[in-house]
Write a protein that holds these residues in place. Structure first.
Motif, PDB file in Angstrom:
ATOM      1  N   ARG A   1       0.867  -1.181   0.000  1.00 43.40           N
ATOM      2  CA  ARG A   1       0.000   0.000   0.000  1.00 43.40           C
ATOM      3  C   ARG A   1       0.904   1.233   0.000  1.00 43.40           C
ATOM      4  N   ILE A   2       0.723   2.102  -0.988  1.00 44.66           N
ATOM      5  CA  ILE A   2       1.580   3.277  -1.150  1.00 44.66           C
ATOM      6  C   ILE A   2       0.695   4.526  -1.192  1.00 44.66           C
ATOM      7  N   PRO A   3       1.047   5.576  -0.423  1.00 51.62           N
ATOM      8  CA  PRO A   3       0.273   6.821  -0.495  1.00 51.62           C
ATOM      9  C   PRO A   3       0.259   7.368  -1.927  1.00 51.62           C
ATOM     10  N   LEU A   4      -0.905   7.845  -2.378  1.00 53.85           N
ATOM     11  CA  LEU A   4      -1.046   8.352  -3.748  1.00 53.85           C
ATOM     12  C   LEU A   4      -0.029   9.446  -4.057  1.00 53.85           C
ATOM     13  N   LYS A   5       0.308  10.271  -3.051  1.00 54.06           N
ATOM     14  CA  LYS A   5       1.244  11.377  -3.309  1.00 54.06           C
ATOM     15  C   LYS A   5       2.643  10.875  -3.692  1.00 54.06           C
ATOM     16  N   HIS A   6       2.954   9.612  -3.419  1.00 49.77           N
ATOM     17  CA  HIS A   6       4.267   9.056  -3.769  1.00 49.77           C
ATOM     18  C   HIS A   6       4.316   8.447  -5.169  1.00 49.77           C
TER      19      HIS A   6
ATOM     20  N   VAL B   1      -2.994  -1.921  -8.451  1.00 51.55           N
ATOM     21  CA  VAL B   1      -3.938  -3.026  -8.345  1.00 51.55           C
ATOM     22  C   VAL B   1      -5.305  -2.490  -7.905  1.00 51.55           C
ATOM     23  N   LYS B   2      -5.311  -1.596  -6.913  1.00 52.54           N
ATOM     24  CA  LYS B   2      -6.548  -1.069  -6.356  1.00 52.54           C
ATOM     25  C   LYS B   2      -6.270   0.343  -5.849  1.00 52.54           C
TER      26      LYS B   2
ATOM     27  N   TRP C   1      -5.507   7.783 -10.887  1.00 54.53           N
ATOM     28  CA  TRP C   1      -4.930   6.439 -11.002  1.00 54.53           C
ATOM     29  C   TRP C   1      -6.037   5.407 -11.111  1.00 54.53           C
ATOM     30  N   LYS C   2      -5.813   4.423 -11.994  1.00 55.75           N
ATOM     31  CA  LYS C   2      -6.772   3.330 -12.158  1.00 55.75           C
ATOM     32  C   LYS C   2      -6.007   2.009 -12.142  1.00 55.75           C
ATOM     33  N   PRO C   3      -6.681   0.914 -11.712  1.00 58.74           N
ATOM     34  CA  PRO C   3      -6.027  -0.394 -11.725  1.00 58.74           C
ATOM     35  C   PRO C   3      -5.482  -0.718 -13.117  1.00 58.74           C
ATOM     36  N   GLY C   4      -4.282  -1.323 -13.148  1.00 57.29           N
ATOM     37  CA  GLY C   4      -3.652  -1.694 -14.421  1.00 57.29           C
ATOM     38  C   GLY C   4      -2.644  -0.668 -14.898  1.00 57.29           C
ATOM     39  N   MET C   5      -2.720   0.574 -14.394  1.00 50.94           N
ATOM     40  CA  MET C   5      -1.751   1.603 -14.789  1.00 50.94           C
ATOM     41  C   MET C   5      -0.412   1.335 -14.103  1.00 50.94           C
TER      42      MET C   5
ATOM     43  N   GLY D   1      -7.562   3.641  -3.490  1.00 53.88           N
ATOM     44  CA  GLY D   1      -8.448   4.178  -2.461  1.00 53.88           C
ATOM     45  C   GLY D   1      -8.385   5.708  -2.489  1.00 53.88           C
ATOM     46  N   ARG D   2      -8.904   6.360  -1.448  1.00 52.39           N
ATOM     47  CA  ARG D   2      -8.892   7.828  -1.419  1.00 52.39           C
ATOM     48  C   ARG D   2      -7.497   8.393  -1.237  1.00 52.39           C
ATOM     49  N   PHE D   3      -6.682   7.761  -0.403  1.00 53.50           N
ATOM     50  CA  PHE D   3      -5.369   8.305  -0.082  1.00 53.50           C
ATOM     51  C   PHE D   3      -4.221   7.378  -0.462  1.00 53.50           C
ATOM     52  N   ASN D   4      -4.522   6.094  -0.663  1.00 52.22           N
ATOM     53  CA  ASN D   4      -3.479   5.102  -0.939  1.00 52.22           C
ATOM     54  C   ASN D   4      -3.857   4.255  -2.147  1.00 52.22           C
ATOM     55  N   ALA D   5      -2.848   3.613  -2.716  1.00 46.97           N
ATOM     56  CA  ALA D   5      -3.096   2.632  -3.769  1.00 46.97           C
ATOM     57  C   ALA D   5      -2.372   1.355  -3.400  1.00 46.97           C
ATOM     58  N   ASP D   6      -3.007   0.210  -3.645  1.00 47.00           N
ATOM     59  CA  ASP D   6      -2.321  -1.070  -3.502  1.00 47.00           C
ATOM     60  C   ASP D   6      -1.594  -1.306  -4.810  1.00 47.00           C
ATOM     61  N   CYS D   7      -0.270  -1.508  -4.718  1.00 49.10           N
ATOM     62  CA  CYS D   7       0.564  -1.617  -5.912  1.00 49.10           C
ATOM     63  C   CYS D   7       1.290  -2.951  -5.941  1.00 49.10           C
ATOM     64  N   ASP D   8       1.373  -3.531  -7.135  1.00 47.53           N
ATOM     65  CA  ASP D   8       2.170  -4.739  -7.362  1.00 47.53           C
ATOM     66  C   ASP D   8       3.594  -4.269  -7.613  1.00 47.53           C
ATOM     67  N   LEU D   9       4.521  -4.682  -6.747  1.00 43.18           N
ATOM     68  CA  LEU D   9       5.900  -4.217  -6.848  1.00 43.18           C
ATOM     69  C   LEU D   9       6.716  -4.983  -7.893  1.00 43.18           C
ATOM     70  N   ASN D  10       6.146  -6.053  -8.444  1.00 42.75           N
ATOM     71  CA  ASN D  10       6.856  -6.742  -9.528  1.00 42.75           C
ATOM     72  C   ASN D  10       6.981  -5.773 -10.697  1.00 42.75           C
ATOM     73  N   HIS D  11       8.139  -5.784 -11.365  1.00 42.49           N
ATOM     74  CA  HIS D  11       8.260  -5.001 -12.595  1.00 42.49           C
ATOM     75  C   HIS D  11       7.273  -5.586 -13.606  1.00 42.49           C
ATOM     76  N   PRO D  12       6.626  -4.732 -14.427  1.00 40.62           N
ATOM     77  CA  PRO D  12       5.654  -5.266 -15.407  1.00 40.62           C
ATOM     78  C   PRO D  12       6.233  -6.363 -16.310  1.00 40.62           C
ATOM     79  N   PHE D  13       7.555  -6.376 -16.524  1.00 42.34           N
ATOM     80  CA  PHE D  13       8.167  -7.393 -17.391  1.00 42.34           C
ATOM     81  C   PHE D  13       8.755  -8.561 -16.609  1.00 42.34           C
ATOM     82  N   ALA D  14       8.551  -8.607 -15.290  1.00 50.83           N
ATOM     83  CA  ALA D  14       9.079  -9.711 -14.479  1.00 50.83           C
ATOM     84  C   ALA D  14       8.493 -11.032 -14.971  1.00 50.83           C
ATOM     85  N   GLY D  15       9.330 -12.068 -14.997  1.00 44.54           N
ATOM     86  CA  GLY D  15       8.876 -13.399 -15.387  1.00 44.54           C
ATOM     87  C   GLY D  15       8.752 -13.596 -16.891  1.00 44.54           C
TER      88      GLY D  15
END
Length: 162
Positions: free
Chosen positions: A77-82, A110-111, A90-94, A113-127
């Motif tokens: 979970r990362i604050p939107l300001k970061h 990934v998701k 911000w929208k999921p998938g971006m 919220g009002r102040f935070n976003a849940d982010c997948d830390l894998n690089h988009p090209f991982a794997g």
């Protein structure tokens, strides 16, 4: 001049996975980095070693030589300001850029919220097994300033204060 340690390398690339193009630098500026300073993917740097301006080649990298394997549930979970990117909404998938103590990371939203976003830390090209088609544009010796800063300077210096 051949590419070796402390050479500044400028190159264009087209990146594809399973024959499908994902990304290309051809419409913009070439990528540049200082060879041998860990500023480039290890497998790509190895393939560039010894090449010269005008060389064209292709190299296919396994995940271990590029962005690593995907790690499941690497969600934070990362604050939107970061989150940095070309949008205010911000929208999921971006993808967004996040700066941390470990440097700059590309994350996938990934998701939101009002102040935070849940982010997948894998690089988009991982794997992914990636193929780079590379055209070497220019090779030159890095300046003392570039070596001490650890990055390439454009025309007129590097633009940051010391």
């Amino acid at each position: 001049m051949q590419i070796s340690k402390d050479a500044v390398v400028e190159f264009h690339y087209t990146l594809s996975e399973a024959g499908e193009q994902i990304e290309s630098s051809k419409d913009g500026e070439p990528l540049s980095y200082i060879h041998g300073t860990e500023g480039m993917l290890p497998g790509l740097e190895k393939a560039l070693e010894g090449k010269a301006a005008g060389d064209n080649f292709s190299v296919t990298l396994e995940p271990s030589e590029s962005y690593g394997e995907r790690v499941d549930n690497l969600i934070q979970r990362i604050p939107l300001k970061h989150l940095q990117g070309n949008t205010k909404v911000w929208k999921p998938g971006m993808t967004a850029i996040v700066h941390s103590n470990q440097g700059r990371h590309q994350v996938t939203i990934v998701k939101v919220g009002r102040f935070n976003a849940d982010c997948d830390l894998n690089h988009p090209f991982a794997g992914k097994t990636l193929t780079f088609d590379v055209e070497v544009i220019n090779v030159r010796q890095a300046t003392a300033d570039e070596l001490s800063h650890g990055h390439v300077h454009g025309e007129g210096g590097c633009g940051h204060s010391h």
